[in-house]
Design a protein around this motif. Structure first.
Motif, PDB file in Angstrom:
ATOM      1  N   GLY A 124      35.438  46.012  21.542  1.00 48.65           N
ATOM      2  CA  GLY A 124      35.214  47.356  21.004  1.00 48.65           C
ATOM      3  C   GLY A 124      35.612  48.466  21.955  1.00 48.65           C
ATOM      4  O   GLY A 124      36.674  48.412  22.594  1.00 48.65           O
ATOM      5  N   THR A 125      34.719  49.479  22.097  1.00 49.41           N
ATOM      6  CA  THR A 125      35.019  50.603  22.991  1.00 49.41           C
ATOM      7  C   THR A 125      34.930  50.204  24.459  1.00 49.41           C
ATOM      8  O   THR A 125      35.218  51.028  25.329  1.00 49.41           O
ATOM      9  CB  THR A 125      34.067  51.796  22.745  1.00 49.41           C
ATOM     10  N   GLY A 126      34.565  48.967  24.724  1.00 48.46           N
ATOM     11  CA  GLY A 126      34.604  48.420  26.088  1.00 48.46           C
ATOM     12  C   GLY A 126      36.014  48.436  26.654  1.00 48.46           C
ATOM     13  O   GLY A 126      36.222  48.204  27.848  1.00 48.46           O
ATOM     14  N   PHE A 127      36.999  48.746  25.814  1.00 55.53           N
ATOM     15  CA  PHE A 127      38.380  48.874  26.292  1.00 55.53           C
ATOM     16  C   PHE A 127      38.534  50.108  27.186  1.00 55.53           C
ATOM     17  O   PHE A 127      39.454  50.174  28.020  1.00 55.53           O
ATOM     18  CB  PHE A 127      39.345  48.973  25.097  1.00 55.53           C
ATOM     19  N   ALA A 128      37.660  51.121  27.004  1.00 52.01           N
ATOM     20  CA  ALA A 128      37.848  52.433  27.658  1.00 52.01           C
ATOM     21  C   ALA A 128      38.072  52.367  29.180  1.00 52.01           C
ATOM     22  O   ALA A 128      39.040  52.941  29.673  1.00 52.01           O
ATOM     23  CB  ALA A 128      36.681  53.356  27.321  1.00 52.01           C
ATOM     24  N   PRO A 129      37.220  51.670  29.947  1.00 54.52           N
ATOM     25  CA  PRO A 129      37.477  51.663  31.393  1.00 54.52           C
ATOM     26  C   PRO A 129      38.801  50.994  31.748  1.00 54.52           C
ATOM     27  O   PRO A 129      39.429  51.335  32.757  1.00 54.52           O
ATOM     28  CB  PRO A 129      36.293  50.877  31.968  1.00 54.52           C
ATOM     29  N   PHE A 130      39.261  50.079  30.893  1.00 51.66           N
ATOM     30  CA  PHE A 130      40.534  49.398  31.167  1.00 51.66           C
ATOM     31  C   PHE A 130      41.717  50.287  30.786  1.00 51.66           C
ATOM     32  O   PHE A 130      42.799  50.137  31.344  1.00 51.66           O
ATOM     33  CB  PHE A 130      40.564  48.038  30.472  1.00 51.66           C
ATOM     34  N   ALA A 131      41.497  51.218  29.858  1.00 52.04           N
ATOM     35  CA  ALA A 131      42.534  52.211  29.562  1.00 52.04           C
ATOM     36  C   ALA A 131      42.801  53.023  30.828  1.00 52.04           C
ATOM     37  O   ALA A 131      43.928  53.452  31.080  1.00 52.04           O
ATOM     38  CB  ALA A 131      42.077  53.123  28.431  1.00 52.04           C
ATOM     39  N   SER A 132      41.759  53.206  31.640  1.00 49.31           N
ATOM     40  CA  SER A 132      41.914  53.882  32.927  1.00 49.31           C
ATOM     41  C   SER A 132      42.580  52.947  33.948  1.00 49.31           C
ATOM     42  O   SER A 132      43.595  53.284  34.561  1.00 49.31           O
ATOM     43  CB  SER A 132      40.531  54.320  33.439  1.00 49.31           C
ATOM     44  N   LEU A 133      42.022  51.755  34.096  1.00 47.28           N
ATOM     45  CA  LEU A 133      42.498  50.824  35.140  1.00 47.28           C
ATOM     46  C   LEU A 133      43.917  50.307  34.879  1.00 47.28           C
ATOM     47  O   LEU A 133      44.647  50.007  35.823  1.00 47.28           O
ATOM     48  CB  LEU A 133      41.519  49.654  35.255  1.00 47.28           C
ATOM     49  N   LEU A 134      44.317  50.200  33.593  1.00 50.12           N
ATOM     50  CA  LEU A 134      45.688  49.754  33.284  1.00 50.12           C
ATOM     51  C   LEU A 134      46.704  50.801  33.742  1.00 50.12           C
ATOM     52  O   LEU A 134      47.861  50.490  34.011  1.00 50.12           O
ATOM     53  CB  LEU A 134      45.855  49.513  31.777  1.00 50.12           C
ATOM     54  N   ARG A 135      46.264  52.077  33.800  1.00 50.04           N
ATOM     55  CA  ARG A 135      47.168  53.157  34.203  1.00 50.04           C
ATOM     56  C   ARG A 135      46.999  53.508  35.678  1.00 50.04           C
ATOM     57  O   ARG A 135      47.517  54.516  36.156  1.00 50.04           O
ATOM     58  CB  ARG A 135      46.918  54.380  33.312  1.00 50.04           C
ATOM     59  N   GLU A 136      46.226  52.698  36.415  1.00 51.01           N
ATOM     60  CA  GLU A 136      45.919  52.948  37.825  1.00 51.01           C
ATOM     61  C   GLU A 136      46.895  52.156  38.720  1.00 51.01           C
ATOM     62  O   GLU A 136      46.918  50.925  38.667  1.00 51.01           O
ATOM     63  CB  GLU A 136      44.465  52.501  38.089  1.00 51.01           C
ATOM     64  N   PRO A 137      47.711  52.822  39.525  1.00 54.18           N
ATOM     65  CA  PRO A 137      48.673  52.101  40.371  1.00 54.18           C
ATOM     66  C   PRO A 137      48.041  51.000  41.226  1.00 54.18           C
ATOM     67  O   PRO A 137      48.646  49.942  41.429  1.00 54.18           O
ATOM     68  CB  PRO A 137      49.264  53.206  41.256  1.00 54.18           C
ATOM     69  N   GLU A 138      46.823  51.218  41.723  1.00 54.73           N
ATOM     70  CA  GLU A 138      46.166  50.222  42.587  1.00 54.73           C
ATOM     71  C   GLU A 138      46.082  48.854  41.893  1.00 54.73           C
ATOM     72  O   GLU A 138      46.188  47.808  42.535  1.00 54.73           O
ATOM     73  CB  GLU A 138      44.763  50.721  42.948  1.00 54.73           C
ATOM     74  N   THR A 139      45.871  48.864  40.561  1.00 54.40           N
ATOM     75  CA  THR A 139      45.773  47.617  39.802  1.00 54.40           C
ATOM     76  C   THR A 139      47.036  46.779  40.003  1.00 54.40           C
ATOM     77  O   THR A 139      46.975  45.561  40.232  1.00 54.40           O
ATOM     78  CB  THR A 139      45.616  47.939  38.293  1.00 54.40           C
ATOM     79  N   TRP A 140      48.181  47.450  39.931  1.00 51.60           N
ATOM     80  CA  TRP A 140      49.470  46.736  39.973  1.00 51.60           C
ATOM     81  C   TRP A 140      49.889  46.443  41.394  1.00 51.60           C
ATOM     82  O   TRP A 140      50.633  45.496  41.651  1.00 51.60           O
ATOM     83  CB  TRP A 140      50.510  47.559  39.199  1.00 51.60           C
ATOM     84  N   GLU A 141      49.407  47.245  42.343  1.00 49.56           N
ATOM     85  CA  GLU A 141      49.720  46.983  43.753  1.00 49.56           C
ATOM     86  C   GLU A 141      48.910  45.802  44.278  1.00 49.56           C
ATOM     87  O   GLU A 141      49.370  45.035  45.115  1.00 49.56           O
ATOM     88  CB  GLU A 141      49.429  48.236  44.597  1.00 49.56           C
ATOM     89  N   LYS A 142      47.678  45.638  43.776  1.00 53.03           N
ATOM     90  CA  LYS A 142      46.773  44.626  44.331  1.00 53.03           C
ATOM     91  C   LYS A 142      46.946  43.245  43.729  1.00 53.03           C
ATOM     92  O   LYS A 142      46.540  42.251  44.340  1.00 53.03           O
ATOM     93  CB  LYS A 142      45.314  45.064  44.122  1.00 53.03           C
ATOM     94  N   TYR A 143      47.450  43.149  42.492  1.00 53.74           N
ATOM     95  CA  TYR A 143      47.474  41.853  41.795  1.00 53.74           C
ATOM     96  C   TYR A 143      48.886  41.436  41.392  1.00 53.74           C
ATOM     97  O   TYR A 143      49.722  42.276  41.064  1.00 53.74           O
ATOM     98  CB  TYR A 143      46.566  41.906  40.559  1.00 53.74           C
ATOM     99  N   ASP A 144      49.097  40.105  41.379  1.00 56.01           N
ATOM    100  CA  ASP A 144      50.394  39.560  40.924  1.00 56.01           C
ATOM    101  C   ASP A 144      50.488  39.624  39.407  1.00 56.01           C
ATOM    102  O   ASP A 144      51.574  39.743  38.844  1.00 56.01           O
ATOM    103  CB  ASP A 144      50.545  38.087  41.345  1.00 56.01           C
ATOM    104  N   SER A 145      49.341  39.461  38.729  1.00 52.08           N
ATOM    105  CA  SER A 145      49.350  39.551  37.269  1.00 52.08           C
ATOM    106  C   SER A 145      47.998  40.027  36.745  1.00 52.08           C
ATOM    107  O   SER A 145      46.964  39.867  37.420  1.00 52.08           O
ATOM    108  CB  SER A 145      49.719  38.208  36.635  1.00 52.08           C
ATOM    109  N   VAL A 146      48.026  40.624  35.559  1.00 47.89           N
ATOM    110  CA  VAL A 146      46.821  41.150  34.916  1.00 47.89           C
ATOM    111  C   VAL A 146      46.827  40.676  33.460  1.00 47.89           C
ATOM    112  O   VAL A 146      47.842  40.793  32.777  1.00 47.89           O
ATOM    113  CB  VAL A 146      46.812  42.699  34.943  1.00 47.89           C
TER     114      VAL A 146
END
Ligand code: FAD
Length: 268
Positions: A124-146
């Motif tokens: 459901g609306t639990g997607f909201a924090p991930f809408a933020s984290l998916l657009r956060e450069p740190e997410t992609w710098e820190k992990y090989d895959s998401v």
């Protein structure tokens, strides 16, 4: 002499800049961002409207936009008789909302130990924090895959997330960072569709690994997870993650997974 109450400027007022209705139960909106507001992608704040008696009706809301965005975005349920959302669902561009600029939360990169593969698990609306984290450069710098797993009852309820993921690759800030690192796995539980089922079932049966061609099962050396849904969902997912040997982390003691409630109660 004190100014009359109505003439006092409320420093917590922000202005709505955009509203999008996704279904009769879901909408998103953007508001101006106070210059002084600093937050970590994944955190939540209190927002609201003035009630009939002048007292603010405030509720917790995940910030759905990333920390670098000059505006703030929110993704909201419409509860027909909900004190806040029965009114909030009618907001229009140019109108004020109250925003208390004190961000907090556990769905932040700081609360996880380093890992290789990051799972975002939402209903459901639990997607909201991930809408933020998916657009956060740190997410992609820190992990090989998401891997973004999002489950709703009906396909229309996945649309906000589906469009956001589709737009990510064209995003000037993070499109290049993402490359082929993102795997998106939306499922429905009620409406028939290409991918169905509960997140817990798809993790334990191995279906999500088979469908996406991923190495499984979950492994505490490689995998990290962030979880946001109803209380029942969070409890069930935590049991699955613990079963694979992952341990819950927090801001003060980072570990393998973190959890936040998407709302209080059984849900609508
Ligand atoms: P309330 O009186 O608050 O709720 C009435 C009932 O509606 C609840 O008992 C519950 O059964 C149901 N309900 C409330 N919120 C939801 C929901 N999101 N999904 C399904 N059922 C729900 N809500 C959002 O829409 N977006 C967010 O990003 C968000 N982030 C939150 C973060 C945290 C940490 C918490 C604790 C809650 C969050 N919520 C979010 C829920 C939000 O605080 C309110 O409950 C919601 O806006 C409804 O407010 P209301 O006054 O209309 O009804």
């Amino acid at each position: 002499m004190n100014a009359p109450v109505s003439l006092k400027v409320n420093p917590d007022l922000q202005t709505v800049t955009q509203v999008t209705h996704w279904t009769d139960r879901l909408f998103s909106f953007r508001v101006t961002r106070p210059q002084s507001l600093r937050f970590r992608s994944g955190e939540f704040v209190m927002i609201g409207l003035a009630g009939d008696n002048g007292k603010p009706i405030l509720r917790a809301y995940s910030i759905a936009s990333p920390a670098w965005d000059e505006e703030l975005e929110f993704y909201s349920i419409k509860v027909p008789d909900g004190p806040l959302t029965s009114r909030l669902q009618h907001i229009e561009v140019g109108q004020p909302i109250i925003l208390r600029p004190k961000p907090v939360g556990t769905l932040v990169h700081d609360a996880l130990k380093p890992g290789k593969r990051l799972w975002f698990l939402a209903t459901g609306t639990g997607f909201a924090p991930f809408a933020s984290l998916l657009r956060e450069p740190e997410t992609w710098e820190k992990y090989d895959s998401v891997v973004m797993m999002h489950t709703c009852r009906e396909a229309g309820e996945l649309e906000y997330g589906r469009q956001l993921v589709a737009d990510l690759r064209d995003d000037p800030v993070i499109g290049e960072l993402i490359g082929d690192k993102l795997q998106y796995y939306p499922t429905t539980t009620r409406e028939q569709g290409p991918f169905m089922g509960r997140i817990t079932d798809n993790l334990t049966s191995g279906k999500v690994f088979a469908d996406l061609g991923l190495e499984g099962p979950l492994d505490p050396v490689r995998d990290r997870a962030m979880v946001c849904g109803s209380l029942a969902f969070n409890k069930d997912v935590a049991a699955v993650l613990e079963g694979f040997g992952l341990e819950e982390g927090s801001n003060s003691a980072p570990a393998d997974y973190v959890i936040e409630k998407a709302f209080v109660g059984d849900g609508v």
